[in-house]
Design a protein around this motif. Sequence first.
Motif, mmCIF file in Angstrom:
data_model
loop_
_atom_site.group_PDB
_atom_site.id
_atom_site.type_symbol
_atom_site.label_atom_id
_atom_site.label_comp_id
_atom_site.label_asym_id
_atom_site.label_seq_id
_atom_site.Cartn_x
_atom_site.Cartn_y
_atom_site.Cartn_z
ATOM 1 N N ASN A 107 43.634 54.949 38.384
ATOM 2 C CA ASN A 107 42.466 54.348 38.534
ATOM 3 C C ASN A 107 41.414 55.519 38.703
ATOM 4 N N LEU A 108 41.557 56.295 39.507
ATOM 5 C CA LEU A 108 40.630 56.926 40.117
ATOM 6 C C LEU A 108 40.478 58.769 39.744
ATOM 7 N N LEU A 132 32.186 52.688 33.979
ATOM 8 C CA LEU A 132 33.612 52.622 34.656
ATOM 9 C C LEU A 132 33.918 51.492 35.234
ATOM 10 N N THR A 133 35.066 51.249 34.882
ATOM 11 C CA THR A 133 35.808 49.881 35.100
ATOM 12 C C THR A 133 36.147 49.791 36.575
ATOM 13 N N SER A 134 35.873 49.199 37.499
ATOM 14 C CA SER A 134 36.030 48.779 38.769
ATOM 15 C C SER A 134 36.632 47.319 38.788
ATOM 16 N N SER A 135 36.353 46.453 39.766
ATOM 17 C CA SER A 135 36.898 45.218 39.773
ATOM 18 C C SER A 135 36.261 44.306 40.983
ATOM 19 N N THR A 136 36.236 43.190 40.886
ATOM 20 C CA THR A 136 35.861 42.410 42.066
ATOM 21 C C THR A 136 36.471 42.937 43.276
ATOM 22 N N GLY A 154 36.506 53.193 45.281
ATOM 23 C CA GLY A 154 36.227 54.518 45.029
ATOM 24 C C GLY A 154 35.546 54.785 43.593
ATOM 25 N N ILE A 155 35.770 53.969 42.718
ATOM 26 C CA ILE A 155 35.252 53.793 41.362
ATOM 27 C C ILE A 155 33.701 53.924 41.648
ATOM 28 N N VAL A 173 24.647 55.346 34.301
ATOM 29 C CA VAL A 173 26.014 55.211 34.726
ATOM 30 C C VAL A 173 26.120 53.874 35.347
ATOM 31 N N ASN A 174 27.081 53.170 35.149
ATOM 32 C CA ASN A 174 27.072 51.603 35.723
ATOM 33 C C ASN A 174 28.616 51.553 35.782
ATOM 34 N N ALA A 175 28.770 50.475 36.612
ATOM 35 C CA ALA A 175 30.517 50.109 36.751
ATOM 36 C C ALA A 175 30.417 48.546 36.356
ATOM 37 N N ILE A 176 31.620 48.326 35.908
ATOM 38 C CA ILE A 176 31.722 46.792 35.558
ATOM 39 C C ILE A 176 32.852 46.285 36.563
ATOM 40 N N CYS A 177 32.598 45.102 37.143
ATOM 41 C CA CYS A 177 33.862 44.664 38.083
ATOM 42 C C CYS A 177 34.217 43.154 37.602
#
Length: 254
Positions: A107-108, A132-136, A154-155, A173-177
């Motif tokens: 993952n990281l 980047l793919t994170s999560s709730t 960490g993501i 740069v963004n993350a989806i959760c």
Amino acid sequence: MSRRVVITGGASGIGARMAERFAAEGDRVAVCDADATAVAGFAAANPGIRAEAVDVRDEAAMDAFLARIEADWGGADVVCANAGTGGPAGRIETLAFQDWRDCIAVNLDGAYLTCRWAARVMRAAGSGLIVLTSSTSGQWGHPNRSPYAAAKWGIIGLMKTLAMELGPAGVRVNAICPGAVEGPRMERMLKNQAAASGKDPEVIRREYASGTSLKTWVTADDVADTVLWLASPGASKISGQAIAIDGHTETNSA
């Protein structure tokens, strides 16, 4: 104008759907995935998409894969560091250290290796988007899923930092959760969580939905819709954001 899109963990699940959706818009798309069988199946179903079997934990293999993309395409316009694993389920005192390390690595570490390359080529180009793919679980935490939650938190820290580092160069740069995404991977995780918690899998399934305002799971297309929007001109000022795609999580007791 055709975009150059690279997606890790792209042979199944939300990665595969993102790849298919970008390709449908006429973009050049390359995916990698550690599951060689999944890569073969994906490649057969999507002959226009470049697909390779690569383990994101393997620095040499990742560097070689990305070097081939750079040699052939000259860089990338959109990079999705999506590869991930749910990791082990259970209370932290029951988990093996190697299982913890494997979850963090996929993952990281995989996101780091992907973003290291993307940052270099996009900084040189003066533009680009990294998702980047994170999560709730990276926003709330998650009982019985400590390695996964730690990696996904960490993501978000990595994303926030890269948005600061790369913003002056014109790179977003963004993350989806995502929340609970329908599909085989989540079905496997339901079984793992049921074994760890002693709950019936169907009870856990209902808890995921009931913990959201919209009382729902989400689909791979819901996630792909958001990523394609982030890659559109309409999101040109969106950076440094952790965007939940989850029906609004109110509690995470599953």
